[in-house]
Design an enzyme around this catalytic site. Sequence first.
Site, PDB file in Angstrom:
ATOM      1  N   ARG A 141       0.829  -1.298   0.014  1.00 19.53           N
ATOM      2  CA  ARG A 141      -0.058  -0.024   0.168  1.00 19.53           C
ATOM      3  C   ARG A 141       0.867   1.091   0.184  1.00 19.53           C
ATOM      4  NH1 ARG A 141      -3.287  -2.615  -1.672  1.00 19.53           N
ATOM      5  NH2 ARG A 141      -5.656  -3.114  -0.815  1.00 19.53           N
TER       6      ARG A 141
ATOM      7  N   GLU B 225      -4.278   7.433  -5.114  1.00 18.84           N
ATOM      8  CA  GLU B 225      -4.425   6.675  -6.334  1.00 18.84           C
ATOM      9  C   GLU B 225      -5.820   6.964  -6.727  1.00 18.84           C
ATOM     10  OE1 GLU B 225      -3.585   2.348  -5.727  1.00 18.84           O
ATOM     11  OE2 GLU B 225      -1.503   2.795  -5.465  1.00 18.84           O
TER      12      GLU B 225
ATOM     13  N   HIS C  79      -0.339   0.085  -9.866  1.00 17.41           N
ATOM     14  CA  HIS C  79      -1.092  -0.723  -9.248  1.00 17.41           C
ATOM     15  C   HIS C  79      -1.550  -1.807  -9.924  1.00 17.41           C
ATOM     16  CE1 HIS C  79      -3.362  -0.924  -5.001  1.00 17.41           C
ATOM     17  NE2 HIS C  79      -3.296  -2.087  -5.542  1.00 17.41           N
TER      18      HIS C  79
END
Length: 318
Positions: free
Chosen positions: A233, A262, A281
């Site tokens: 994360r 994000e 990601h």
Amino acid sequence: MPIGPVAVLEPASAQMRARIETLCDDFDLRFVSSIETDDMRTALQGATYAVTRGLRFPAELLAGAGALKMVHQWGTGVDGIPLDVARERGVTVARSPGVNAPTVAEATLALMLATLRRLPQVQQSFRGGAWNQPDLWREARDLGCCRVGLVGMGAIGREVLKRLSGFGCAVAYTKRSGPDNALEVPFMDFDALIGWADVISLHLPLTAGSKHLIDAKAIAAMKPGAVLINTARGGLVDEAALIDGLRSGQVGAAGLDVFETEPVTGPNPLLDMPNTVTLPHVAGRTLDNFDRMVRHWAGNIRAHAEGRAIDPDCIVVP
């Protein structure tokens, strides 16, 4: 009668939608067309189930989704779901622990190799016409000659450990709950580990206690020139401190699949630095993992709809 409606709260291509529809042919599926709040609100109207992936689930939308019975995370980390609102509303929250671990572990190794060998930078230089790479001999490293420190030892950390065994590198780990006697690699406390490792790889959830675990103090304590890998994360890392560390050389390189904010839509110095490898990601995004993940969350939704028990390890909010 179809299960649902089931709102899939992530924009999907036509091919992606078709694959989900094939794997969930007994569901009444709704897909969002964008990440805009209005599109998500429309998809949630009357929906009894919602699936969320990499995007944050706004608390006001969850609070206003009156028919919702369960939110399922497409993956493991639930930091993007407002759990307190779910508890207040009596909405079950579930996840898919360990299902994507092999895929994310492979991406983690790919980032280690790419950063250590400077592969994107070498390719860019080569495509620009430079055959000779005169500085590569002193910049590139063998993974097998490095010390690798794993921060966190859940399903993904264990899969990374398994894959590192073939490289011959020294490996140690740390985790908040202390040593695991079943593991045959050394345990270190966090401060000792980050000063020992040439490569530090993060594999822990984002919580109030782990936010900015890698901050300016931690970076200063690292071995000079150490490489940081993050497929967990973005909030685990203080990006401003990391940028300073990369510019000064205290951090030799960083391989990042995740970011503090994000999606990354504006300028971010990490994307343009010569000693970073950055991904949007996507560590868990392969065809093989896609099918595994959809089958898993769909199976949990079916079980819930039919009144069957769900594996307790999958339940975050009952």
